[in-house]
Write a protein that holds these residues in place. Structure first.
Motif, PDB file in Angstrom:
ATOM      1  N   ALA A 107       0.831  -1.204   0.000  1.00 24.92           N
ATOM      2  CA  ALA A 107       0.000   0.000   0.000  1.00 24.92           C
ATOM      3  C   ALA A 107       0.864   1.253   0.000  1.00 24.92           C
ATOM      4  CB  ALA A 107      -0.936  -0.009   1.202  1.00 24.92           C
ATOM      5  N   LEU A 108       1.900   1.258   0.847  1.00 20.67           N
ATOM      6  CA  LEU A 108       2.799   2.413   0.884  1.00 20.67           C
ATOM      7  C   LEU A 108       3.608   2.527  -0.410  1.00 20.67           C
ATOM      8  CD1 LEU A 108       3.305   4.569   3.140  1.00 20.67           C
ATOM      9  CD2 LEU A 108       1.890   2.626   3.798  1.00 20.67           C
ATOM     10  N   ARG A 159       0.894   2.403  10.999  1.00 23.56           N
ATOM     11  CA  ARG A 159       2.225   2.368  11.602  1.00 23.56           C
ATOM     12  C   ARG A 159       3.291   2.844  10.618  1.00 23.56           C
ATOM     13  NH1 ARG A 159       2.666  -3.404  14.894  1.00 23.56           N
ATOM     14  NH2 ARG A 159       0.860  -3.097  16.283  1.00 23.56           N
ATOM     15  N   ARG A 160       3.164   2.412   9.392  1.00 23.68           N
ATOM     16  CA  ARG A 160       4.137   2.815   8.387  1.00 23.68           C
ATOM     17  C   ARG A 160       4.004   4.294   8.060  1.00 23.68           C
ATOM     18  NH1 ARG A 160       3.473  -2.218   8.610  1.00 23.68           N
ATOM     19  NH2 ARG A 160       4.823  -3.789   7.655  1.00 23.68           N
ATOM     20  N   ALA A 161       2.765   4.752   7.952  1.00 24.62           N
ATOM     21  CA  ALA A 161       2.535   6.158   7.641  1.00 24.62           C
ATOM     22  C   ALA A 161       3.059   7.067   8.745  1.00 24.62           C
ATOM     23  CB  ALA A 161       1.048   6.401   7.430  1.00 24.62           C
ATOM     24  N   PHE A 196      -4.397  11.786   1.193  1.00 18.44           N
ATOM     25  CA  PHE A 196      -4.297  10.453   0.611  1.00 18.44           C
ATOM     26  C   PHE A 196      -5.314   9.552   1.310  1.00 18.44           C
ATOM     27  CE2 PHE A 196       0.395  11.725   0.987  1.00 18.44           C
ATOM     28  CZ  PHE A 196       0.356  12.496  -0.171  1.00 18.44           C
ATOM     29  N   LEU A 197      -5.917   8.641   0.550  1.00 15.43           N
ATOM     30  CA  LEU A 197      -6.911   7.734   1.111  1.00 15.43           C
ATOM     31  C   LEU A 197      -6.536   6.300   0.743  1.00 15.43           C
ATOM     32  CD1 LEU A 197      -9.639   8.021   2.684  1.00 15.43           C
ATOM     33  CD2 LEU A 197     -10.783   7.743   0.470  1.00 15.43           C
ATOM     34  N   VAL A 198      -6.315   5.454   1.760  1.00 10.19           N
ATOM     35  CA  VAL A 198      -5.989   4.041   1.545  1.00 10.19           C
ATOM     36  C   VAL A 198      -7.195   3.199   1.916  1.00 10.19           C
ATOM     37  CG1 VAL A 198      -4.544   2.111   2.283  1.00 10.19           C
ATOM     38  CG2 VAL A 198      -3.518   4.365   1.923  1.00 10.19           C
ATOM     39  N   ILE A 199      -7.592   2.311   1.011  1.00  9.83           N
ATOM     40  CA  ILE A 199      -8.760   1.459   1.219  1.00  9.83           C
ATOM     41  C   ILE A 199      -8.282   0.082   1.664  1.00  9.83           C
ATOM     42  CG2 ILE A 199     -10.931   0.645   0.244  1.00  9.83           C
ATOM     43  CD1 ILE A 199     -10.416   3.726   0.163  1.00  9.83           C
TER      44      ILE A 199
END
Length: 310
Positions: A107-108, A159-161, A196-199
């Protein structure tokens, strides 16, 4: 006598061999083999291994009177007839959390690739185009990241973000306790707040086109969308329209409607990065998910609690 296991997903030879030590294996990874196996051997099947995309239908369950455990290899289970299985008293499990780190990594990677235009810059560099002829791209660090679905994967993404100094928000069916992120009651409100939007929400009828035109418009022309959940969650037509019109900055998709066929409305666009549903796939994850299913099955036949029941 070893319990009979029907495998409905494609596995490598060595993976099949590993299951042969624990089960009497019936391998049916395509439609024809599946129909034949259910018709001819359904009465013998006690365990089924599938995944969320491949699923298991109510009619197939009815052809398996001895079935007592059905498992999805990954986290998804949207095409398994859960209610029908439960009415029969069939135990259900999945691989929730096993591939969460790998999916969050991907995702990242999609987010960075889309925002920083990595594929486009790579192509330009290969043809001799220098940076002075290319547009500058936004910074990722310090922006607002919204996460739709704060489960195993959503938490790992957060956590990564955090390592990028991002401000975090999320939408979930229920607020999560102890989460260092702002909860939003609606996806649209989260999108309005987010850069930013992560699904990362489950697929299925309840989330079909959850990310619709209103959500995409709320994210806006400077916003970026990443989907590592299920293709059905995002309205492809609305996404394509926004990307073409420039009312959405860009997108990164690992999943899309109509898999495995390429998403025709999207493949010709330059402001999107596409990968073929590989976010949760790596050799170590594959090994771990297979072992996880085998452990769930061993626990079931030993009368013990499943690791990840549905």
């Amino acid at each position: 006598m070893k319990p009979c296991l029907l495998i409905l997903i494609r596995l490598a030879d060595e993976e099949l061999a590993g299951f042969g030590e624990q089960f009497d294996v019936i391998y049916a990874p395509d439609a024809d083999a599946r129909a034949k196996a259910v018709a001819q051997r359904g009465k013998d099947v006690r365990v089924v291994l599938t995944n969320g995309t491949t699923g298991l239908t109510a009619d197939e369950i009815d052809c398996m009177p001895a079935l007592e455990l059905a498992g999805a290899l990954g986290a998804g289970y949207e095409n398994i007839a859960l209610d029908h299985a439960r009415e029969r008293g069939i135990a259900l499990c999945n691989g929730a959390g096993v591939n969460a780190d790998c999916v969050a990594d991907h995702a990242l990677a999609l987010l960075l690739a889309a925002v920083r235009a990595v594929p486009q810059f790579d192509a330009a560099c290969r043809t001799g185009v220098w940076r002075d002829a290319l547009p500058m791209r936004p910074t990722v660090s310090g922006r607002r990241l919204g996460i739709v679905g704060y489960g195993h994967i959503g938490e790992k993404v957060a956590r990564r973000a955090a390592g990028f100094g991002m401000e975090l928000g999320y939408h979930n069916r229920k607020p999560r306790e102890g989460v260092e992120a702002r909860h939003f009651e609606s996806v649209t409100a989260l999108a309005q707040w987010s850069d930013f939007l992560v699904i990362a929400t489950p697929g299925g009828a309840q989330t079909k086109h959850l990310i619709d035109r209103a959500v995409i418009d709320a994210l806006g022309p400077q916003g970026f969308l990443v989907n590592v959940s299920r293709g059905s969650v995002v309205d492809t037509a609305a996404l394509a329209l926004a990307l073409k019109a420039g009312t959405l900055g860009g997108a990164g998709l690992d999943v899309y409607e109509g898999e495995p066929q390429p998403p025709a409305a999207l493949v010709g666009l330059e402001n999107i990065v596409l990968t073929p549903h590989v976010a949760g796939a790596s050799p170590d994850v594959r090994f771990a998910t297979l072992r996880h299913f085998a452990e769930n099955a061993a626990r079931h036949f030993a009368g013990e609690a499943l690791l990840t029941p549905l």
